[in-house]
Design a protein around this motif. Structure first.
Motif, PDB file in Angstrom:
ATOM      1  N   SER A 221       0.935  -1.141   0.010  1.00 24.29           N
ATOM      2  CA  SER A 221       0.001   0.013   0.075  1.00 24.29           C
ATOM      3  C   SER A 221       0.783   1.185  -0.096  1.00 24.29           C
ATOM      4  O   SER A 221       0.280   2.291  -0.306  1.00 24.29           O
ATOM      5  CB  SER A 221      -1.011   0.052   1.221  1.00 24.29           C
ATOM      6  N   LEU A 228       0.815  -1.706  -5.067  1.00 21.33           N
ATOM      7  CA  LEU A 228      -0.093  -0.304  -5.138  1.00 21.33           C
ATOM      8  C   LEU A 228      -0.374  -0.056  -6.394  1.00 21.33           C
ATOM      9  O   LEU A 228      -1.454   0.538  -6.605  1.00 21.33           O
ATOM     10  CB  LEU A 228       1.110   0.852  -4.756  1.00 21.33           C
ATOM     11  N   LEU A 231      -3.727  -2.435  -6.670  1.00 22.83           N
ATOM     12  CA  LEU A 231      -5.038  -2.354  -5.655  1.00 22.83           C
ATOM     13  C   LEU A 231      -6.042  -1.741  -5.856  1.00 22.83           C
ATOM     14  O   LEU A 231      -7.135  -2.239  -5.371  1.00 22.83           O
ATOM     15  CB  LEU A 231      -4.330  -1.785  -4.123  1.00 22.83           C
ATOM     16  N   GLU A 265      -2.448  -4.810   4.704  1.00 22.74           N
ATOM     17  CA  GLU A 265      -2.296  -3.935   3.511  1.00 22.74           C
ATOM     18  C   GLU A 265      -3.547  -3.442   2.911  1.00 22.74           C
ATOM     19  O   GLU A 265      -3.914  -2.145   2.439  1.00 22.74           O
ATOM     20  CB  GLU A 265      -1.566  -4.800   2.421  1.00 22.74           C
ATOM     21  N   TYR A 269      -4.821   0.507   2.484  1.00 22.43           N
ATOM     22  CA  TYR A 269      -5.462   1.211   1.467  1.00 22.43           C
ATOM     23  C   TYR A 269      -6.585   1.787   1.319  1.00 22.43           C
ATOM     24  O   TYR A 269      -6.972   2.837   1.283  1.00 22.43           O
ATOM     25  CB  TYR A 269      -5.419  -0.178   0.265  1.00 22.43           C
TER      26      TYR A 269
END
Length: 477
Positions: A221, A228, A231, A265, A269
């Motif tokens: 994240s 990243l 996501l 994670e 996020y």
């Protein structure tokens, strides 16, 4: 070679409007038949449209500059210029349009959904359209308005019902390959999957989509690994499926720890707390994997997870998993508002918005507003009559009154428009009302009603007598 792109910065420019035409109708025995200049054509728009056959933004990664065509100028004989052609850009389903500051402009979902990323400029009015009872013969036309140009950011968020998440090499790609007709790349090393894979699953009467999200690792994240970047592809899903590897070779890892790391994670996020979760204990065809699954299953069920044991290689537990996912997806669809689809952000103007504002800056006054700025762009400053017409429009809008309220005095510098494309002049309050200063602007005695024949003869005789008297007065002695 890059084959998948899910975020691009697109430079778009709409077409400019064509200039209006200043023309006077002429024909035999009627040399001054009145203004007949046509209007300029509208500039083309840049339009984003959802196309199900497009799955990536790769095309715009290679060619980020896109421009629509300009409108054609007007012509005499009341002939308007041709409109510019719109530029239609196909984008994948689930594309989000943002400005450079990250504000959402549109969220495009559903085949055929459109969004105008850049508005074409208006065509300038010809002098025929500007004519009125007071201004019978305009000697000017308006220029075409420049098309909008700017940058937008396109982000693809995969539209899927189910998202498979987990560590690299947990077996997500293998699962999606046997649950659907998708054919992702599968290998025995981490980060084999570099792009999200999308498959369609049929379970009874329910058809749903399932996405394989590239492997997540601690720190995803914050940008570590590939997480990243991808996501965002789990944001639209109805259910999250944790794929846990029960045959992991790394001794320092275990399925429960993997689950905790991935959940951390996802929480970092944000925005996924309300999604139902399932756990798939994968690779139970391996003896050690089956033993580990039997050990950790009670702990997972104690946490409230619905647990399935599966093997993509041996095709174990897949039918039960697919029907369980179909049930959850069906419930999510039933609870979803029927009108929930494309979201376009609309920011209405205030009811007391005058359309412009006057801002006192260091040593000058700036007039900012859509109408004044557009009018300035449409004015031919080489034509005094056109400048006077602009003065009339600004005066009627109330610009002079607001300048007085702001403290402007005669001779102060006034700027209309943004810094990079502004018009600067020294303000004279008496010039704001251009109609009063220029009097009969836009009128031409040649277009007045013709005099009777008898009156024309009398006027001609009077002019001849005046000429004879003048000649006699200058005769030499």
């Amino acid at each position: 070679m890059t084959t998948f792109v899910d975020r691009v910065e697109l430079h778009v420019a709409a077409g400019s409007g064509g200039h209006g035409c200043a023309s006077v109708h002429r024909e035999k025995f009627k040399p001054l038949g009145g203004p007949d200049g046509g209007n300029g054509g509208r500039g083309g728009d840049v339009i984003l449209v959802v196309d199900q056959s497009v799955t990536t933004l790769l095309e715009y990664h290679h060619s980020p500059h896109r421009k629509a065509t300009n409108g054609k100028p007007g012509e005499g004989g009341h002939r308007s210029g041709k409109d510019g052609s719109d530029l239609v850009l196909p984008v994948p389903d689930g594309t989000v349009v943002l400005d450079k500051r990250g504000n959402v402009l549109a969220d495009l979902i559903g085949e055929g959904t459109t969004y105008i990323a850049a508005q074409g400029g208006r065509g300038g009015l010809g002098n025929a359209a500007l004519a009125s009872a007071r201004r019978k013969a305009p000697g000017f036309a308006l220029l075409g308005e420049p098309g909008h140009a700017g940058d937008v950011v396109l982000e693809l968020k995969t539209v899927a019902d189910v998202a498979l998440v987990g560590y690299p090499s947990a077996g997500k790609s293998s699962l999606i390959s046997v649950l659907s007709a998708a054919k992702p790349k599968i290998a025995d090393y981490p980060f084999t999957t570099l792009v999200p894979n999308l498959g369609v699953v049929t379970a009874g009467s329910t058809v749903y989509t399932i996405a394989d999200v590239p492997g997540l690792i601690p720190g995803a994240s914050q940008g570590k690994g590939l997480g990243l970047e991808f996501l965002r592809h789990v944001e639209r899903c109805s259910v999250l499926v944790h794929v846990l590897d029960t045959a992991a070779l790394e001794s320092e890892r275990d399925p429960l720890t993997d689950l905790d790391v991935i959940e951390a994670e996802l929480a970092e996020y944000g925005g996924l707390e309300d999604r139902p979760r399932l756990v798939v204990l994968n690779k139970v065809d391996i003896p050690d994997g089956k033993d580990l699954a039997d050990i950790i299953r009670p702990d997972l069920e104690a946490r409230g997870y619905q647990v399935f044991e599966a093997s993509a290689i041996a095709h174990l537990g897949l039918k039960e998993l697919s029907f369980a996912l179909a049930g959850i997806v069906g419930e999510a669809r039933a609870a979803k508002p029927k009108d929930e689809a494309t979201r376009i952000v609309i920011r209405p103007k205030a009811v007391d918005d005058a359309g412009f504002k006057v801002v006192a800056e260091d040593g000058f006054y700036r007039v900012v507003g859509e109408k004044p700025e557009r009018w300035v762009h449409q004015t031919d400053f080489n034509n005094d009559e056109a400048v006077g017409y602009l003065a009339d429009r600004l005066n009627r809008l109330g610009v002079e009154e607001e300048l007085v309220k702001a403290g402007a005095r005669a001779g102060d510098e006034v700027v209309i428009g943004p810094e990079d494309n502004a018009v600067v002049f020294d303000w004279e309050p008496t010039l704001a009302a251009g109609a009063e200063m220029l009097g009969r602007r836009g009128e031409d005695h040649r277009f007045e009603a013709p005099r009777p024949a008898a009156q024309r003869r009398r006027d001609r005789d009077a002019e001849r007598d005046d000429a004879d008297e003048e000649y006699e007065s200058f005769k030499p002695f």
